[in-house]
Design a protein around this motif. Structure first.
Motif, PDB file in Angstrom:
ATOM      1  N   VAL A  27       0.842  -1.206   0.000  1.00  0.00           N
ATOM      2  CA  VAL A  27       0.000   0.000   0.000  1.00  0.00           C
ATOM      3  C   VAL A  27       0.871   1.248   0.000  1.00  0.00           C
ATOM      4  N   PRO A  28       0.746   2.128  -0.992  1.00  0.00           N
ATOM      5  CA  PRO A  28       1.548   3.354  -1.012  1.00  0.00           C
ATOM      6  C   PRO A  28       1.145   4.300   0.124  1.00  0.00           C
ATOM      7  N   ASN A  29       2.119   5.013   0.637  1.00  0.00           N
ATOM      8  CA  ASN A  29       1.881   6.072   1.620  1.00  0.00           C
ATOM      9  C   ASN A  29       2.394   7.372   1.022  1.00  0.00           C
ATOM     10  N   VAL A  30       1.468   8.187   0.496  1.00  0.00           N
ATOM     11  CA  VAL A  30       1.843   9.432  -0.180  1.00  0.00           C
ATOM     12  C   VAL A  30       1.464  10.646   0.662  1.00  0.00           C
TER      13      VAL A  30
ATOM     14  N   SER B 218      -1.868   4.252  10.277  1.00  0.00           N
ATOM     15  CA  SER B 218      -2.312   2.859  10.181  1.00  0.00           C
ATOM     16  C   SER B 218      -1.105   1.936  10.195  1.00  0.00           C
ATOM     17  N   PRO B 219      -1.264   0.739  10.689  1.00  0.00           N
ATOM     18  CA  PRO B 219      -0.135  -0.189  10.692  1.00  0.00           C
ATOM     19  C   PRO B 219       0.383  -0.436   9.270  1.00  0.00           C
ATOM     20  N   GLN B 220       1.700  -0.620   9.188  1.00  0.00           N
ATOM     21  CA  GLN B 220       2.397  -0.959   7.952  1.00  0.00           C
ATOM     22  C   GLN B 220       2.535   0.209   6.974  1.00  0.00           C
ATOM     23  N   LEU B 221       2.035   1.423   7.291  1.00  0.00           N
ATOM     24  CA  LEU B 221       2.198   2.558   6.382  1.00  0.00           C
ATOM     25  C   LEU B 221       3.581   3.179   6.507  1.00  0.00           C
ATOM     26  N   CYS B 222       4.258   2.952   7.618  1.00  0.00           N
ATOM     27  CA  CYS B 222       5.629   3.389   7.827  1.00  0.00           C
ATOM     28  C   CYS B 222       6.375   2.273   8.539  1.00  0.00           C
ATOM     29  N   ASP B 223       7.690   2.285   8.430  1.00  0.00           N
ATOM     30  CA  ASP B 223       8.489   1.366   9.220  1.00  0.00           C
ATOM     31  C   ASP B 223       9.476   2.187  10.039  1.00  0.00           C
TER      32      ASP B 223
ATOM     33  N   ASP C 159      13.604  -3.298  -6.826  1.00  0.00           N
ATOM     34  CA  ASP C 159      12.893  -2.842  -8.017  1.00  0.00           C
ATOM     35  C   ASP C 159      13.113  -1.338  -8.192  1.00  0.00           C
ATOM     36  N   THR C 160      13.855  -0.930  -9.218  1.00  0.00           N
ATOM     37  CA  THR C 160      14.159   0.490  -9.404  1.00  0.00           C
ATOM     38  C   THR C 160      12.923   1.314  -9.746  1.00  0.00           C
ATOM     39  N   ALA C 161      11.839   0.655 -10.156  1.00  0.00           N
ATOM     40  CA  ALA C 161      10.609   1.397 -10.435  1.00  0.00           C
ATOM     41  C   ALA C 161       9.852   1.746  -9.154  1.00  0.00           C
ATOM     42  N   ALA C 162      10.180   1.084  -8.048  1.00  0.00           N
ATOM     43  CA  ALA C 162       9.553   1.390  -6.760  1.00  0.00           C
ATOM     44  C   ALA C 162      10.197   2.631  -6.156  1.00  0.00           C
ATOM     45  N   ASP C 163       9.625   3.109  -5.050  1.00  0.00           N
ATOM     46  CA  ASP C 163      10.163   4.306  -4.402  1.00  0.00           C
ATOM     47  C   ASP C 163       9.839   4.281  -2.915  1.00  0.00           C
ATOM     48  N   PHE C 164      10.868   4.374  -2.092  1.00  0.00           N
ATOM     49  CA  PHE C 164      10.731   4.525  -0.641  1.00  0.00           C
ATOM     50  C   PHE C 164      11.352   5.857  -0.239  1.00  0.00           C
ATOM     51  N   ASP C 165      10.810   6.477   0.793  1.00  0.00           N
ATOM     52  CA  ASP C 165      11.346   7.732   1.313  1.00  0.00           C
ATOM     53  C   ASP C 165      11.921   7.513   2.703  1.00  0.00           C
ATOM     54  N   LEU C 166      12.916   8.322   3.047  1.00  0.00           N
ATOM     55  CA  LEU C 166      13.668   8.156   4.292  1.00  0.00           C
ATOM     56  C   LEU C 166      13.593   9.426   5.134  1.00  0.00           C
ATOM     57  N   TYR C 167      13.216   9.263   6.406  1.00  0.00           N
ATOM     58  CA  TYR C 167      13.155  10.380   7.347  1.00  0.00           C
ATOM     59  C   TYR C 167      13.871   9.965   8.630  1.00  0.00           C
ATOM     60  N   VAL C 168      14.534  10.927   9.276  1.00  0.00           N
ATOM     61  CA  VAL C 168      15.200  10.678  10.549  1.00  0.00           C
ATOM     62  C   VAL C 168      14.636  11.644  11.584  1.00  0.00           C
ATOM     63  N   LEU C 169      14.151  11.106  12.708  1.00  0.00           N
ATOM     64  CA  LEU C 169      13.559  11.900  13.780  1.00  0.00           C
ATOM     65  C   LEU C 169      14.459  11.828  15.007  1.00  0.00           C
TER      66      LEU C 169
ATOM     67  N   VAL D 135      11.114   4.788   7.419  1.00  0.00           N
ATOM     68  CA  VAL D 135      11.066   4.503   5.991  1.00  0.00           C
ATOM     69  C   VAL D 135       9.609   4.445   5.568  1.00  0.00           C
ATOM     70  N   VAL D 136       9.264   5.231   4.557  1.00  0.00           N
ATOM     71  CA  VAL D 136       7.880   5.350   4.093  1.00  0.00           C
ATOM     72  C   VAL D 136       7.762   4.741   2.698  1.00  0.00           C
ATOM     73  N   PRO D 137       6.875   3.779   2.496  1.00  0.00           N
ATOM     74  CA  PRO D 137       6.706   3.156   1.181  1.00  0.00           C
ATOM     75  C   PRO D 137       5.883   4.058   0.255  1.00  0.00           C
ATOM     76  N   TYR D 138       6.532   5.014  -0.371  1.00  0.00           N
ATOM     77  CA  TYR D 138       5.823   5.989  -1.205  1.00  0.00           C
ATOM     78  C   TYR D 138       5.167   5.302  -2.415  1.00  0.00           C
ATOM     79  N   ALA D 139       5.921   4.448  -3.086  1.00  0.00           N
ATOM     80  CA  ALA D 139       5.369   3.663  -4.208  1.00  0.00           C
ATOM     81  C   ALA D 139       6.044   2.291  -4.159  1.00  0.00           C
ATOM     82  N   PRO D 140       5.628   1.423  -3.238  1.00  0.00           N
ATOM     83  CA  PRO D 140       6.424   0.218  -2.935  1.00  0.00           C
ATOM     84  C   PRO D 140       6.358  -0.886  -3.975  1.00  0.00           C
ATOM     85  N   LEU D 141       5.242  -1.009  -4.694  1.00  0.00           N
ATOM     86  CA  LEU D 141       5.096  -2.028  -5.739  1.00  0.00           C
ATOM     87  C   LEU D 141       5.365  -3.440  -5.213  1.00  0.00           C
ATOM     88  N   GLY D 142       4.993  -3.669  -3.949  1.00  0.00           N
ATOM     89  CA  GLY D 142       5.185  -4.988  -3.367  1.00  0.00           C
ATOM     90  C   GLY D 142       6.617  -5.302  -2.984  1.00  0.00           C
ATOM     91  N   ASP D 143       7.471  -4.283  -2.935  1.00  0.00           N
ATOM     92  CA  ASP D 143       8.890  -4.503  -2.694  1.00  0.00           C
ATOM     93  C   ASP D 143       9.231  -4.386  -1.212  1.00  0.00           C
TER      94      ASP D 143
END
Length: 572
Positions: A29-32, A43-48, A74-84, A116-124
């Motif tokens: 599920v993408p988290n945009v 929601s669970p699993q929207l961020c790690d 998968d280079t077509a997928a996209d994850f985003d990285l944040y540090v708190l 780590v946020v699955p912006y466009a995870p594509l099942g990856d």
């Protein structure tokens, strides 16, 4: 499909155990939510989230940094990285389309949440690594006499004087006029013998020969060919580009076909220069190639005009999302006809897309010392073909590297803001003259931390210019706006999701005049009472910093006996 929790859920690094790794996924599920502001993990699993503890001796950060990388197959997928930090405040982020995503932080004792946020995870799934790494050692700063700059701004009588985000600039080296583009206005700036500036509105419109002169724009751009003195202005309008050119500094304009290609969704760029030898060349008496390039969703393409910008050939992809992501910088052409388009995120590094055959084919060439940034990198090309690439590294510092072989290898990569204590920069812009001389302009602040934090970041931003006179081995960096901040507080480089601090938009520009003086175009975001100590007012006033003393980028115009000079050629 549900995502697995991070394995393991926490870890640590220290001066004796410098690396930890973890993984999570798969994600379906993408988290945009980050596109509209703060990331939501409701929601669970929207961020790690991974708990990271750093333990190092006092002073360890003087020679080391904390590097965090997130990779996925998968280079077509996209994850985003944040540090708190321990209080939940965001202290670093990498939310581009790069793979891997990378952040760099000072190596100090602290506790972090790595999100780590699955912006466009594509099942990856993803794998992450946190490491303590040695900081690169910078060479000593240049001992050259620092140049100085004088600033001028457009008068309020000009329509877009205070709507000048994303300015571009060129100089007609025959007349000496600087041509400044912002939004729908093209401005002509003349300097008298004392350096005083006179600004005039010379925008393209039906009355002066260009009926397609745009009244609205999604992205304006201007380019002046230093050899032919032709100035192009282009407005991005939906999926088309409305383009005109002038050969008399905006008195009259000639309409063109626009771009010849689908103009893409953002960041159009126009540039030009000589044709490469041995390849198809000019079709008319106009001697130079003109290139129109633009980024689209899945790739970025470039088209070449062989008739002086009137019409363009077919679009040729420079790269796809498998190679590079996000927006690209401005196209530049070397004296031998080699074409360069820089990109801030190509497989975890910054790079140039290079064409050696007049835009028929392209190759992506990376700078291995770099990490992805949030601002577009920029290239300047010397008269002998030396390439200078200035960029915002993933730790937000100002770095520049040099290539003598068209981007295949890079030398002297260094932080040119370190000598002045500059911690954050945006909007790199590079120009070059003689092969061993170049200038790198950027907005910078000595305040560290997340410069996009609208609530907590309190930095004072100024325009800085770094100059090399020895081929990039050393640089002298100066504050070009010492009495007038360009911005106070945050500057957003996150696109349309931003608030008031989006006033400066995405980039600035820099160029040379015929004597090699540097002219840096910028939007002044702190004017009036803000400039004298008052609150930030989020202006965008059309402004130019013009070199007023010191050696220029053409050695022929350094002080010489008898004052005899030869006319320089090339460089941009």
């Amino acid at each position: 499909m549900s995502a697995d929790a991070a394995t393991p859920p926490s870890g640590s690094v220290s001066d004796t155990a410098s690396t930890t790794t973890w993984s999570a996924g798969p994600f379906a599920v993408p988290n945009v939510t980050g596109t509209t502001g703060t990331v939501s993990c409701g929601s669970p699993q929207l961020c790690d989230d991974y708990a990271l503890k750093v333990s190092v001796p006092r002073g360890y950060d003087s020679g080391h940094g904390l590097r965090i990388d997130v990779k996925w197959p998968d280079t077509a997928a996209d994850f985003d990285l944040y540090v708190l930090d321990a209080d939940g405040r965001e202290v670093a982020a990498s939310a581009s389309s790069s793979d891997p995503q990378t952040v760099l932080l000072p190596a100090v004792t602290a506790s972090y949440t790595v999100r780590v946020v699955p912006y466009a995870p594509l099942g990856d799934s993803f794998t992450a690594t946190a490491s303590l790494v040695a900081n690169p050692v910078n060479p000593p700063p240049s001992t050259a006499l620092p140049p100085t700059y004088a600033n001028s701004s457009a008068p309020d009588s000009i329509k877009d004087a205070h709507n000048a985000g994303e300015p571009s600039i060129g100089v007609d080296r025959a007349s000496g006029a600087a041509m400044f583009q912002a939004y729908t206005s093209t401005l002509k700036v003349n300097y008298d013998s004392a350096g005083a500036a006179t600004w005039q509105d010379k925008s393209a419109k039906a009355a002066n020969g260009c009926p397609q002169g745009s009244t609205t724009s999604l992205d304006p751009i201007l380019f002046t060919d230093p050899a032919t003195h032709r100035t192009f202005e282009s407005q991005l309008a939906g999926k088309t580009a409305l383009t005109c050119y002038t050969e008399d500094d905006g008195e009259t304009w000639t309409p063109t076909s626009g771009s010849g290609i689908n103009s893409g969704v953002d960041h159009q760029t126009i540039g030009g220069g000589p044709f490469a030898s041995g390849e198809p060349g000019a079709l008319t008496s106009y001697p130079h190639a003109v290139y129109y390039c633009s980024q689209d969703i899945a790739d970025a393409s470039c088209a070449v005009s062989r008739d002086g910008g009137l019409t363009y050939g077919p679009a040729v992809p420079m790269y796809s999302l498998l190679d590079c992501g996000g927006l690209h910088g401005h196209v530049k052409v070397a004296p031998d006809g080699t074409v360069y388009v820089p990109n801030k995120g190509c497989g975890g590094q910054q790079a140039v897309a290079v064409s050696e055959d007049n835009g028929l084919t392209w190759t992506v060439r990376k700078n291995p010392s770099s990490t992805p940034g949030d601002s577009d990198p920029s290239v300047g090309i010397g008269a002998g073909g030396t390439v200078y690439m200035g960029y915002q590294n993933s730790d937000d510092t100002a770095r520049i590297a040099v290539s003598h072989d068209m981007g295949k290898t890079w030398l002297y990569d260094q932080n040119v803001g370190a000598s002045l204590g500059i911690k954050n920069i945006v909007f790199p812009a590079v120009t070059a003259g003689d092969d061993n001389r170049a200038a790198f302009a950027f907005l910078g602040t000595t305040t560290g931390g997340n410069y996009q934090d609208t609530t907590n970041f309190k930095g004072i931003w100024r325009l800085y210019v770094a100059t090399t006179y020895d081929g990039g081995q050393s640089w002298v960096t100066v504050d070009a706006t010492p009495t007038d901040p360009v911005q106070k507080g945050s500057i957003c480089t996150g696109g349309t999701t931003c608030g008031n601090d989006r006033n400066l938009l995405d980039f600035n520009d820099v160029t040379l005049d015929a004597q090699g003086r540097v002219l840096a175009a910028y939007a002044d975001g702190c004017t009036g009472a803000c400039a004298t100590g008052g609150a930030q007012n989020y202006d965008a006033l059309a402004s130019i910093a013009r070199q007023s003393s010191g050696n220029t980028l053409y050695g022929a115009y350094d002080a010489v006996v008898g004052g005899k000079h030869k006319k320089p050629t090339g460089g941009q």
